[in-house]
Design a protein around this motif. Structure first.
Motif, PDB file in Angstrom:
ATOM      1  N   THR A  57       1.034  -1.152  -0.333  1.00 13.58           N
ATOM      2  CA  THR A  57       0.034  -0.127  -0.249  1.00 13.58           C
ATOM      3  C   THR A  57       0.981   1.093  -0.001  1.00 13.58           C
ATOM      4  O   THR A  57       0.360   1.883  -0.338  1.00 13.58           O
ATOM      5  CB  THR A  57      -1.140  -0.103   1.340  1.00 13.58           C
ATOM      6  OG1 THR A  57      -0.490   0.310   2.471  1.00 13.58           O
ATOM      7  CG2 THR A  57      -1.629  -1.239   1.765  1.00 13.58           C
ATOM      8  N   TYR A  61       0.435   5.509  -1.658  1.00 17.98           N
ATOM      9  CA  TYR A  61       1.192   6.478  -1.266  1.00 17.98           C
ATOM     10  C   TYR A  61       2.541   7.147  -2.224  1.00 17.98           C
ATOM     11  O   TYR A  61       2.779   8.630  -2.732  1.00 17.98           O
ATOM     12  CB  TYR A  61       1.557   7.204   0.066  1.00 17.98           C
ATOM     13  CG  TYR A  61      -0.158   7.193   0.670  1.00 17.98           C
ATOM     14  CD1 TYR A  61      -0.731   7.148   0.539  1.00 17.98           C
ATOM     15  CD2 TYR A  61       0.057   5.458   1.499  1.00 17.98           C
ATOM     16  CE1 TYR A  61      -2.065   7.347   1.794  1.00 17.98           C
ATOM     17  CE2 TYR A  61      -1.608   5.136   1.884  1.00 17.98           C
ATOM     18  CZ  TYR A  61      -2.480   6.324   2.007  1.00 17.98           C
ATOM     19  OH  TYR A  61      -3.628   5.688   2.706  1.00 17.98           O
ATOM     20  N   GLY A 104       9.987   8.792  -0.650  1.00 17.23           N
ATOM     21  CA  GLY A 104       9.103   8.146   0.323  1.00 17.23           C
ATOM     22  C   GLY A 104       9.092   9.450   1.412  1.00 17.23           C
ATOM     23  O   GLY A 104       7.504   9.401   1.794  1.00 17.23           O
ATOM     24  N   ALA A 107       5.733  10.991   0.299  1.00 19.59           N
ATOM     25  CA  ALA A 107       4.401   9.721   0.583  1.00 19.59           C
ATOM     26  C   ALA A 107       4.454   9.789   1.795  1.00 19.59           C
ATOM     27  O   ALA A 107       2.822  10.369   2.299  1.00 19.59           O
ATOM     28  CB  ALA A 107       5.483   9.000  -0.137  1.00 19.59           C
ATOM     29  N   SER A 108       5.527  10.230   2.303  1.00 22.83           N
ATOM     30  CA  SER A 108       4.779  10.496   4.377  1.00 22.83           C
ATOM     31  C   SER A 108       3.736  11.505   4.103  1.00 22.83           C
ATOM     32  O   SER A 108       2.825  12.225   4.967  1.00 22.83           O
ATOM     33  CB  SER A 108       6.103  10.214   4.592  1.00 22.83           C
ATOM     34  OG  SER A 108       5.866  10.824   5.695  1.00 22.83           O
ATOM     35  N   ALA A 111       0.592  11.389   3.101  1.00 22.16           N
ATOM     36  CA  ALA A 111      -0.251  10.569   3.341  1.00 22.16           C
ATOM     37  C   ALA A 111      -0.830  10.829   4.885  1.00 22.16           C
ATOM     38  O   ALA A 111      -2.095  10.382   5.169  1.00 22.16           O
ATOM     39  CB  ALA A 111       0.134   9.195   3.666  1.00 22.16           C
ATOM     40  N   ARG A 117      -6.322   9.999   2.479  1.00 21.06           N
ATOM     41  CA  ARG A 117      -6.431   8.509   2.733  1.00 21.06           C
ATOM     42  C   ARG A 117      -7.706   8.126   2.840  1.00 21.06           C
ATOM     43  O   ARG A 117      -7.782   6.912   2.194  1.00 21.06           O
ATOM     44  CB  ARG A 117      -5.806   8.798   4.236  1.00 21.06           C
ATOM     45  CG  ARG A 117      -4.765   9.168   5.022  1.00 21.06           C
ATOM     46  CD  ARG A 117      -4.444   8.874   6.200  1.00 21.06           C
ATOM     47  NE  ARG A 117      -3.941   7.391   6.176  1.00 21.06           N
ATOM     48  CZ  ARG A 117      -2.978   6.614   5.783  1.00 21.06           C
ATOM     49  NH1 ARG A 117      -1.238   7.452   5.850  1.00 21.06           N
ATOM     50  NH2 ARG A 117      -2.328   5.095   5.346  1.00 21.06           N
ATOM     51  N   GLY A 142       1.507  -1.940   4.807  1.00 21.00           N
ATOM     52  CA  GLY A 142       1.394  -0.465   5.354  1.00 21.00           C
ATOM     53  C   GLY A 142       2.078  -0.116   6.487  1.00 21.00           C
ATOM     54  O   GLY A 142       2.571  -0.542   7.766  1.00 21.00           O
ATOM     55  N   ARG A 143       0.811   1.209   6.571  1.00 24.79           N
ATOM     56  CA  ARG A 143       1.158   2.061   8.106  1.00 24.79           C
ATOM     57  C   ARG A 143      -0.558   1.360   8.855  1.00 24.79           C
ATOM     58  O   ARG A 143      -0.294   1.711  10.550  1.00 24.79           O
ATOM     59  CB  ARG A 143       1.233   3.283   8.150  1.00 24.79           C
ATOM     60  CG  ARG A 143       2.603   3.404   7.330  1.00 24.79           C
ATOM     61  CD  ARG A 143       3.698   2.917   8.020  1.00 24.79           C
ATOM     62  NE  ARG A 143       5.230   3.757   7.653  1.00 24.79           N
ATOM     63  CZ  ARG A 143       5.552   3.259   6.083  1.00 24.79           C
ATOM     64  NH1 ARG A 143       5.148   2.479   5.644  1.00 24.79           N
ATOM     65  NH2 ARG A 143       6.635   3.781   5.677  1.00 24.79           N
ATOM     66  N   ASP A 144      -1.455   1.198   8.636  1.00 22.01           N
ATOM     67  CA  ASP A 144      -3.047   1.280   8.940  1.00 22.01           C
ATOM     68  C   ASP A 144      -3.214   0.057   8.891  1.00 22.01           C
ATOM     69  O   ASP A 144      -4.723   0.838   8.750  1.00 22.01           O
ATOM     70  CB  ASP A 144      -3.811   2.994   8.440  1.00 22.01           C
ATOM     71  CG  ASP A 144      -3.589   3.091   7.453  1.00 22.01           C
ATOM     72  OD1 ASP A 144      -3.390   2.518   6.338  1.00 22.01           O
ATOM     73  OD2 ASP A 144      -4.672   3.392   7.294  1.00 22.01           O
ATOM     74  N   ILE A 145      -3.095  -0.782   8.288  1.00 24.02           N
ATOM     75  CA  ILE A 145      -3.724  -1.730   7.751  1.00 24.02           C
ATOM     76  C   ILE A 145      -4.511  -2.265   8.423  1.00 24.02           C
ATOM     77  O   ILE A 145      -5.914  -3.016   8.947  1.00 24.02           O
ATOM     78  CB  ILE A 145      -2.647  -2.973   7.024  1.00 24.02           C
ATOM     79  CG1 ILE A 145      -2.157  -2.265   5.278  1.00 24.02           C
ATOM     80  CG2 ILE A 145      -4.166  -3.722   5.981  1.00 24.02           C
ATOM     81  CD1 ILE A 145      -2.861  -1.727   4.661  1.00 24.02           C
ATOM     82  N   ASP A 197       4.810  10.001   9.656  1.00 24.72           N
ATOM     83  CA  ASP A 197       3.565   8.980  10.308  1.00 24.72           C
ATOM     84  C   ASP A 197       3.388   8.408  11.746  1.00 24.72           C
ATOM     85  O   ASP A 197       1.926   8.049  11.514  1.00 24.72           O
ATOM     86  CB  ASP A 197       4.399   6.898   9.403  1.00 24.72           C
ATOM     87  CG  ASP A 197       4.855   7.824   8.293  1.00 24.72           C
ATOM     88  OD1 ASP A 197       4.372   8.681   7.425  1.00 24.72           O
ATOM     89  OD2 ASP A 197       5.674   6.679   7.604  1.00 24.72           O
ATOM     90  N   ARG A 200       0.495  12.125  12.851  1.00 23.53           N
ATOM     91  CA  ARG A 200      -0.403  12.158  11.865  1.00 23.53           C
ATOM     92  C   ARG A 200      -1.980  12.097  12.628  1.00 23.53           C
ATOM     93  O   ARG A 200      -1.583  11.505  13.757  1.00 23.53           O
ATOM     94  CB  ARG A 200       0.065  11.883  10.480  1.00 23.53           C
ATOM     95  CG  ARG A 200      -0.757  10.892  10.432  1.00 23.53           C
ATOM     96  CD  ARG A 200      -0.587  10.231   9.007  1.00 23.53           C
ATOM     97  NE  ARG A 200      -0.864   8.321   8.914  1.00 23.53           N
ATOM     98  CZ  ARG A 200      -0.150   7.971   8.340  1.00 23.53           C
ATOM     99  NH1 ARG A 200       0.987   8.539   7.559  1.00 23.53           N
ATOM    100  NH2 ARG A 200      -0.715   6.531   7.665  1.00 23.53           N
TER     101      ARG A 200
END
Ligand code: DC
Length: 238
Positions: A57, A61, A104, A107-108, A111, A117, A142-145, A197, A200
């Protein structure tokens, strides 16, 4: 905003929640973690071993960040970026420049925008509900899966390692590619991206309550895979 034709990736129209019946778990593995934790390598290998479809994912981003940089867009303009996100095409996730450090960081930044999102949630859920190529399950990294995208995932892993270990791994990877970045630069970029990340307000990086923590600081990639595969075998009876 340049004229990019909308394509039907299901980015905007899919349902707002994964539609598994109450109480059931999705045949899905959520692999979350910070920068350079090895979650991508692990997720990809796990998907292959289980015969599941895999979605990185972060590439969504990154694709958006790369286009935003290219077009000189304001990375804080959530509405313009969300509009672009809704028009992303598969080729945008497969650009050759996606792994660059500047991409990167962009993307952050994109995101962190709630509208961005929101524009990407549905595509990720649809991928899990109707995996491509007739696969019976999915692995998303990812980060929030585990927290937001697939709260019903049957297995949730939170992959991490110390900052120094992750920076060292990323530094060696860059050196092998002939990149001249120093270890100090890599460490400071990694810290900056993780901090953004994690802090947020929408879908910050954090382990889901039912995630299994996999600290790979003292593990090889092989050992991390074996541990994850054991857990997946117990979960899916593979
Ligand atoms: O996993 P990655 O390093 O390729 O991700 C790039 C950035 O994209 C990351 O710093 C934060 C963002 N991202 C996110 O916010 N949510 C995801 N599910 C995946 C990535």
């Amino acid at each position: 905003m340049p004229d990019r034709p909308p394509v039907d990736l299901g980015l905007v129209r899919a349902p707002q929640a994964a539609s598994s019946p109450p109480g059931t778990r999705l045949p899905a593995v959520a692999v979350d973690g910070p920068v350079a934790s090895g979650k991508g390598t692990l997720g990809r290998r796990l998907a292959k071993a289980l015969g599941f479809a895999y979605l990185d994912t972060g590439s969504l981003y990154r694709g958006l960040g790369a286009i935003a940089l290219e077009q000189g867009l304001d990375l804080r303009d959530g509405l313009a970026l969300a509009d672009l996100a809704a028009r992303l095409q598969a080729s945008d996730f497969q650009r050759s420049d996606l792994r660059q450090e500047a991409v990167g960081q962009a993307a952050s930044q994109v995101a962190a925008m709630p509208d961005v999102r929101a524009a990407l949630v549905a595509f990720q859920r649809r991928f899990a509900e109707a995996p491509p190529s007739g696969c019976t399950g999915v692995v998303l990294d990812g980060r929030d899966i585990g927290t937001v995208i697939l709260p019903d995932a049957a297995l949730k892993l939170f992959v991490t390692a110390s900052e120094e270990t992750r920076a060292q791994r990323r530094f060696l990877e860059l050196q092998n590619k002939g990149d001249s970045a120093t270890y100090a630069q890599v460490l400071s970029d990694l810290k900056a991206r993780d901090a953004r990340d994690r802090s947020r307000t929408t879908a910050p990086l954090r382990p889901a309550e039912d995630a299994i923590l996999l600290d790979t600081s003292e593990m090889s990639a092989e050992q991390a895979f074996e541990r994850a595969f054991d857990l997946a075998s117990q979960t899916f009876g593979a």
